[in-house]
Motif scaffolding. Structure first.
Motif, mmCIF file in Angstrom:
data_model
loop_
_atom_site.group_PDB
_atom_site.id
_atom_site.type_symbol
_atom_site.label_atom_id
_atom_site.label_comp_id
_atom_site.label_asym_id
_atom_site.label_seq_id
_atom_site.Cartn_x
_atom_site.Cartn_y
_atom_site.Cartn_z
ATOM 1 N N GLY A 145 51.156 37.856 39.055
ATOM 2 C CA GLY A 145 51.603 37.465 37.724
ATOM 3 C C GLY A 145 52.238 38.583 36.932
ATOM 4 O O GLY A 145 52.983 38.351 35.983
ATOM 5 N N GLU A 146 51.945 39.807 37.306
ATOM 6 C CA GLU A 146 52.499 40.989 36.631
ATOM 7 C C GLU A 146 54.026 40.994 36.804
ATOM 8 O O GLU A 146 54.522 41.097 37.917
ATOM 9 N N LEU A 191 50.608 50.054 48.137
ATOM 10 C CA LEU A 191 51.967 49.707 47.727
ATOM 11 C C LEU A 191 52.091 49.899 46.226
ATOM 12 O O LEU A 191 51.180 49.566 45.470
ATOM 13 N N VAL A 192 53.228 50.458 45.813
ATOM 14 C CA VAL A 192 53.513 50.552 44.385
ATOM 15 C C VAL A 192 54.889 49.941 44.121
ATOM 16 O O VAL A 192 55.750 49.937 44.997
ATOM 17 N N THR A 193 55.053 49.404 42.940
ATOM 18 C CA THR A 193 56.359 48.927 42.501
ATOM 19 C C THR A 193 56.796 49.817 41.348
ATOM 20 O O THR A 193 56.107 49.893 40.329
ATOM 21 N N GLY A 253 49.862 51.252 36.123
ATOM 22 C CA GLY A 253 48.963 50.104 36.221
ATOM 23 C C GLY A 253 49.533 48.846 35.597
ATOM 24 O O GLY A 253 48.837 47.850 35.476
ATOM 25 N N GLY A 254 50.778 48.886 35.174
ATOM 26 C CA GLY A 254 51.439 47.682 34.673
ATOM 27 C C GLY A 254 51.074 47.354 33.238
ATOM 28 O O GLY A 254 50.577 48.198 32.490
ATOM 29 N N ALA A 304 47.337 47.256 40.039
ATOM 30 C CA ALA A 304 48.082 46.557 41.086
ATOM 31 C C ALA A 304 49.312 47.361 41.516
ATOM 32 O O ALA A 304 50.203 46.831 42.170
ATOM 33 N N GLY A 305 49.366 48.636 41.151
ATOM 34 C CA GLY A 305 50.414 49.507 41.686
ATOM 35 C C GLY A 305 51.733 49.477 40.939
ATOM 36 O O GLY A 305 52.755 49.847 41.503
ATOM 37 N N VAL A 306 51.704 49.080 39.679
ATOM 38 C CA VAL A 306 52.962 49.033 38.926
ATOM 39 C C VAL A 306 53.142 50.325 38.126
ATOM 40 O O VAL A 306 52.273 50.719 37.364
#
Ligand code: SF4
Ligand code: SF4
Lengths: 77, 401
Positions: B89-90, B228-230, B267-268, B293-295
């Motif tokens: 959802g992020e 994984l990171v975005t 962390g988004g 979630a890697g953001v």
């Protein structure tokens, strides 16, 4: 000795604050009327209930018009 | 945005080296390429929960809970349910969609291994609409694909919250529900329910094959394995990267060609701002830069962090499911106050922001208010100079508040 906690289902509570009136030592209200614990409690509980307030908390659970309140007990560690 | 696997496919079944593990089978890998790269699916005889404990694998969906513990708790109950969560959802996250697109079989391996370990009677994959096609194609290729039912998630911020996931799979309503008990005790139809992020499951599929100590061959003691990171924001080339656990934030940015930054949101949208002076911090669930979630969102020099924070909080307020009073009323009020802070704050605006952020935290059926609160409080810290400047009608970011 068990520890008692008060849980609120926020999806039910409408914030008219009956519980706040019954438990003034534990709860105040926020600017929209929703119960706001004087001392925040980590986890899923709205607040911990000290032994002296358990009877009042039971009453709040019974009287909450939206059945949003639950008492929990957990063995003290 | 494409994945940039740090390792290339070797062609023969080998244990992937430490650099890149999840995309070894290559872009858009089918079942054959998957088996060629990783070898046959793990047999269910091994003691997976023990290997997971050894591995130190933590959840990659945000909460970073030890994976083995959730499995052990769920396995203790009767006829459990396992759900792979790829709702993502992020808005700034692409890692789960990328993973499902390029490594769907690793996700399914992990899902089925987890299901076998807890002796689940039902298995679901919950993914965004764009991921439905690759995942169905992958399932159709596998002899065991029929065990998995696919459910499509709506594009809302809270659709991936564990309670919302269970509610969506069970009732078709992707809204969080009040939870007094853990999902491992009572979830879908009252059964013990295990919800794991799809990246977590992909790592789990590898631990099931190669074991827990292999997993620790990458990353650090505090954050073993890869993640994984975005990366997005003010940088030349963002995207999804697989990095060893414990990588410095600065090194992730450098890999994306980023020069100096004013700050990084780690962390988004439910994460925390890391000021420029601290970008040497290592990504770790227990450290200063918590990956969630890697953001990672880079804020370039000359950009106003308060302005961006205000935009994000306005979005988050709009994503309140409106079920819980403090979230429904508190988040819009908070968004308004942060908006003032980003523009022309009055005397007392900062105090009101702090008070509202503290008031909403912990007071909802899900963590949406808590996460929003964390973001806002971190902005007050990281952009304290900007807050002071705005109060006098200036903006340190260069006149454009
Ligand atoms: S009495 Fe029930 S509905 Fe009223 S404020 Fe308290 S918890 Fe909410
Ligand atoms: S806390 Fe907010 S987002 Fe979460 S369930 Fe309640 S209203 Fe919805």
């Amino acid at each position: 000795m068990n520890r008692t906690g008060l849980h609120v289902d926020w999806t039910r509570c409408d914030g008219r604050g009956l519980c706040v009136e019954l438990l003034p030592d534990l709860l105040g209200r926020d600017e929209w009327g929703y119960p706001l614990p004087h001392r925040s409690t980590p986890g899923r509980l709205l607040t911990e209930v000290p032994p002296g307030s358990v009877a009042d908390a039971e009453q709040a659970v019974a009287l909450c018009p939206l059945l949003a309140l639950t008492l929990t007990t957990e063995a003290a560690t | 945005m494409n994945a940039r696997p740090a390792a290339v496919a070797t062609g023969s079944p080998t244990r992937p080296d430490t650099a890149g593990r999840l995309f070894v089978a290559g872009a858009g890998a089918g079942h054959e390429a998957h088996l060629a790269a990783y070898g046959p699916a793990p047999s269910s005889g091994t003691d997976l929960i023990r290997e997971l404990e050894l591995s130190g694998l933590t959840g990659r969906g945000g909460a970073a809970f030890p994976v083995w513990r959730k499995l052990a708790a769920t396995a203790a109950g009767r006829r459990p349910v396992v759900i792979g969560n790829g709702a993502e959802g992020e808005p700034r996250s692409r890692k789960d969609a990328t993973l499902v697109q390029h490594a769907p079989h690793l996700v399914v391996d992990g899902l089925l291994a987890a299901a076998d370990a807890v002796r689940a009677s039902r298995v679901y994959l919950y993914v965004r609409s764009g991921s439905g096609t690759p995942i169905r194609r992958a399932l159709a290729e596998r002899p065991d694909g029929g065990r998995v039912r696919v459910v499509v998630a709506p594009h809302t911020f809270v659709s991936g919250e564990a309670g919302a996931v269970v509610n969506a799979v069970g009732q078709g309503v992707a809204l969080p529900t009040d939870r007094l008990h853990r999902l491992s005790e009572t979830g879908l139809d009252g059964r013990p329910t295990l919800v794991h992020n799809v990246e977590t499951l992909a790592h789990l599929g590898l631990v099931a094959r190669y074991g827990g100590s292999w997993f620790r061959g990458a990353g650090t003691l505090e954050d073993p394995g890869t993640r994984l990171v975005t990366v997005s924001g003010d940088l030349p080339a963002g995207g999804v990267l697989e990095i060893p656990g414990g990588t410095r934030v600065a090194d992730v940015l450098a890999a994306c060609g980023t020069g100096p930054v004013a700050a990084v949101l780690v962390g988004g949208y439910h994460g925390a701002w890391l000021p420029a002076a601290e970008v040497d911090a290592r990504l770790s669930p227990s450290g200063r830069a918590v990956p969630g979630a890697g953001v990672l969102i880079a804020l370039g020099p000359g950009r106003c962090g308060l302005h961006l924070t205000a935009q994000i909080v306005r979005y988050l307020a709009g994503q309140s499911a409106g079920q819980c009073g403090p979230c429904r009323f508190g988040l819009p009020a908070l968004a308004g106050a942060v908006g003032e802070l980003a523009g022309r704050p009055a005397v007392g605006t900062e105090g009101r922001v702090r008070r509202l952020a503290t008031t909403v935290a912990g007071r909802g059926a899900c963590h949406h208010p808590d996460g929003t609160s964390r973001l806002v409080l971190s902005a007050l810290d990281a952009f304290a100079d900007d807050v002071a400047a705005h109060a006098t009608g200036r903006c340190v970011a260069g006149g454009r508040p």
